[in-house]
Motif scaffolding. Structure first.
Motif, PDB file in Angstrom:
ATOM      1  N   GLU A   1       1.384   4.446   1.407  1.00 56.97           N
ATOM      2  CA  GLU A   1       0.849   5.150   2.569  1.00 56.97           C
ATOM      3  C   GLU A   1       1.126   6.645   2.515  1.00 56.97           C
ATOM      4  OE1 GLU A   1       0.683   3.286   6.627  1.00 56.97           O
ATOM      5  OE2 GLU A   1       2.309   4.723   6.978  1.00 56.97           O
TER       6      GLU A   1
ATOM      7  N   ARG B   1       3.583   0.342   2.730  1.00 55.08           N
ATOM      8  CA  ARG B   1       3.216  -0.441   3.900  1.00 55.08           C
ATOM      9  C   ARG B   1       2.790  -1.864   3.475  1.00 55.08           C
ATOM     10  NH1 ARG B   1       4.587   1.018   8.895  1.00 55.08           N
ATOM     11  NH2 ARG B   1       3.846   3.128   8.418  1.00 55.08           N
TER      12      ARG B   1
ATOM     13  N   GLN C   1       0.860  -1.174   0.000  1.00 54.47           N
ATOM     14  CA  GLN C   1       0.000   0.000   0.000  1.00 54.47           C
ATOM     15  C   GLN C   1       0.900   1.230   0.000  1.00 54.47           C
ATOM     16  OE1 GLN C   1      -2.753  -0.023   3.283  1.00 54.47           O
ATOM     17  NE2 GLN C   1      -3.574  -2.042   2.773  1.00 54.47           N
TER      18      GLN C   1
END
Length: 209
Positions: free
Chosen positions: A157, A206, A155
């Motif tokens: 972030e 992440r 992800q």
């Protein structure tokens, strides 16, 4: 701008100030276990040892930089760590110079604990993508890089545009009378850089499974 940005042990935009920013964004816990991939002579490792509680080890392919303890000689696409054992991975101005970025990111995903983070600082092309022969490596658009991050399972972030630090970095080289070194250092002439419209960015990726 700090002198260590381009003349001391750190030769990248922003110096340790951008390292600090990435660590703040990542929010690593006390005593976090980190790996610095493409760490060079280990300037960031020394900085972390002095200023943080983190346990950090470097990974580098240049044999003369490696001591087998603080800096391990290894390929970033084949990391010498067990799965899910690290809290974080740093790639400071190094991923763009690695030949197999997809494999490197896959290895980062493998060795990170759940909720671990990859901290990346690197070049961005805001124009025509380029592959250079100097210290810059690939100049890719932000979209191209982020597609690769997502494909690796991460992800995204946080992103922070550090292009101002890049301009300051190049300006310092010019101020110090090192303009003649730039073509060889960068592996690009002025026309290529103009087409690329270079920028610089920080990402926090992440692992969240």
């Amino acid at each position: 701008m700090k002198r260590d940005t381009c003349l001391g042990p750190v030769c990248r935009p922003g110096g340790f100030s951008l390292t600090e920013k990435m660590l703040t964004f990542a929010g690593f816990p006390e005593g976090a276990k980190l790996a610095d991939l493409g760490c060079g002579q280990g300037a960031t490792l020394a900085y972390l040892a002095e200023h943080t509680s983190f346990e950090a080890v470097g990974v580098e392919q240049e044999e003369s930089f490696c001591d087998g303890q603080r800096i391990l000689r290894a390929d970033a696409a084949r990391l010498p760590f067990e799965a899910e054992t690290l809290d974080g991975v740093l790639l400071e101005c190094s991923l763009s110079r690695m030949e197999a970025p997809e494999e490197v990111l896959a290895e980062c995903f493998r060795v990170l604990k759940n909720r671990g983070a990859v901290c990346i600082s690197d070049m961005i092309s805001n124009g025509e993508e380029q592959k250079l022969t100097g210290v810059l490596g690939r100049l890719e658009r932000r979209e191209s890089q982020e597609e690769r991050f997502l494909a690796a399972g991460f992800q995204i972030e946080n992103f922070w545009d550090a292009s101002r630090e890049l301009r300051e970095f190049w300006g310092q080289l010019l101020f110090d009378g090192r303009a003649c070194e730039l073509p060889a250092l960068l592996g690009a002439d002025r026309a290529m850089l103009k087409r690329a419209r270079c920028g610089y960015g920080l990402w926090i990726l992440r692992k969240d499974i």
